[in-house]
Design an enzyme around this catalytic site. Structure first.
Site, short mmCIF file in Angstrom:
data_model
loop_
_atom_site.label_atom_id
_atom_site.label_comp_id
_atom_site.label_asym_id
_atom_site.label_seq_id
_atom_site.Cartn_x
_atom_site.Cartn_y
_atom_site.Cartn_z
N GLY A 18 0.82 -1.20 0.00
CA GLY A 18 0.00 0.00 0.00
C GLY A 18 0.85 1.25 0.00
N ARG A 21 0.24 5.51 -1.76
CA ARG A 21 -0.49 6.69 -1.28
C ARG A 21 -0.67 6.61 0.23
NH1 ARG A 21 -6.39 4.96 -3.80
NH2 ARG A 21 -6.96 3.49 -2.16
N VAL A 69 -2.64 -8.20 -1.66
CA VAL A 69 -2.00 -8.94 -0.56
C VAL A 69 -2.80 -10.16 -0.12
CG1 VAL A 69 -0.71 -6.96 0.32
CG2 VAL A 69 -3.03 -7.43 1.20
N ASN A 95 1.26 -2.41 5.33
CA ASN A 95 0.43 -1.22 5.43
C ASN A 95 -0.89 -1.33 4.67
OD1 ASN A 95 -0.05 1.84 5.71
ND2 ASN A 95 0.07 1.57 3.49
N TYR A 163 -12.95 -3.16 10.75
CA TYR A 163 -11.63 -2.53 10.77
C TYR A 163 -11.05 -2.56 12.19
CZ TYR A 163 -8.09 1.16 10.36
OH TYR A 163 -6.92 1.88 10.38
N LYS A 167 -7.60 -4.59 13.44
CA LYS A 167 -6.41 -3.94 13.98
C LYS A 167 -6.05 -4.49 15.36
CE LYS A 167 -5.61 -1.48 10.39
NZ LYS A 167 -4.44 -1.76 9.54
#
Length: 256
Positions: A18, A21, A69, A95, A163, A167
């Site tokens: 990633g 950007r 990925v 990332n 999300y 994490k």
């Protein structure tokens, strides 16, 4: 060794997923400024090509490779091209990420699955493939991008349970991999960023800016140079005795 030499990456090769950007580009840029060869990969090859040219203008060498990925074949191609051109892989930054905003009771299964697949499975697959190279070298630095959202419950405006869950999983993955691969002289750490304006987070920031700033002691969002120093530290010789750590870069929000 002079203290500043501890932060140099001359002769090192880094892969940043990633990296075309957002936070990935910020990290890739910082590594290049420190002297590393940088391989940037993502599903957006055009963005990676642009970052490759920027890195070369900084005086470092670079590769741009298209990579999903969650696809082992894509990952194998990134690893093979990196080793073929640079000989080693010294640093990996996981990332690449995805998110989806919806209340828990309305979250589509396909959205949950996609977020967990990219954020967790993608990190596992990339670490596994690069780790095989690092194990043979008996050296390496792996840096996973977590989030302050992974520490626990989040504010009501942050309707991103997939999300947040992913994490938290990345934090546990980081600690466990650090234990398993320490014997190979591989350092595994994570960075937990707070709120940085990126394409992924801009909508969330718009919805909760006032609450975010009120809960951030430094009273501002993350800026373009706020993450790359932390990433450089974990990638460099300065962090040779740091492993299994979650470095939080959030303007002090976690201190409340």
């Amino acid at each position: 060794m002079h203290i500043l030499d501890l932060f140099k990456l001359n002769g090192k090769t880094a892969i940043v997923t990633g990296g075309g950007r957002g936070l990935g580009a910020q990290i890739a840029r910082g590594f290049a400024e420190a002297g590393a060869n940088v391989v940037v990969c993502s599903r957006n090859l055009e963005a990676c090509e642009e970052m490759k040219e920027e890195i070369k203008q900084l005086g470092a060498d670079s590769l741009a490779v298209k990579c999903d990925v969650t696809n082992p074949d894509d990952i194998e191609e990134v690893v093979n091209q990196t080793v073929e051109q640079f000989g080693t892989i010294d640093i990996l930054v996981n990332n690449s990420g995805a998110t989806w905003g919806a209340p828990v009771e309305e979250m589509p299964y396909e959205a949950w699955e996609k977020v967990l697949d990219v954020n967790v499975t993608g990190t596992f697959l990339m670490s596994q493939a690069v780790g095989q190279v690092m194990i043979k070298q008996h050296s390496g630095k792996i840096i996973n991008i977590a989030s302050i959202a992974g520490f626990g419950g989040t504010p009501p405006f942050m309707q991103t349970i997939g999300y947040n869950t992913s994490k938290g999983a990345i934090m546990t993955f980081t600690k466990d991999l650090a234990v398993k691969w320490g014997k190979y002289n591989i350092n595994v750490n994570a960075i937990a960023p707070g709120f940085f304006p990126t394409k992924m987070s801009n909508v969330l920031i718009e919805q909760g800016r006032e609450q975010i700033l009120a809960g951030t002691p430094l009273n501002r969002l993350g800026e373009d140079s706020d993450l790359k120093g932390a990433a450089l530290f974990l990638a460099s010789k300065a962090a040779d005795y740091v492993s299994g750590d979650i470095l939080t870069v959030d303007g002090g929000a976690h201190a409340y």
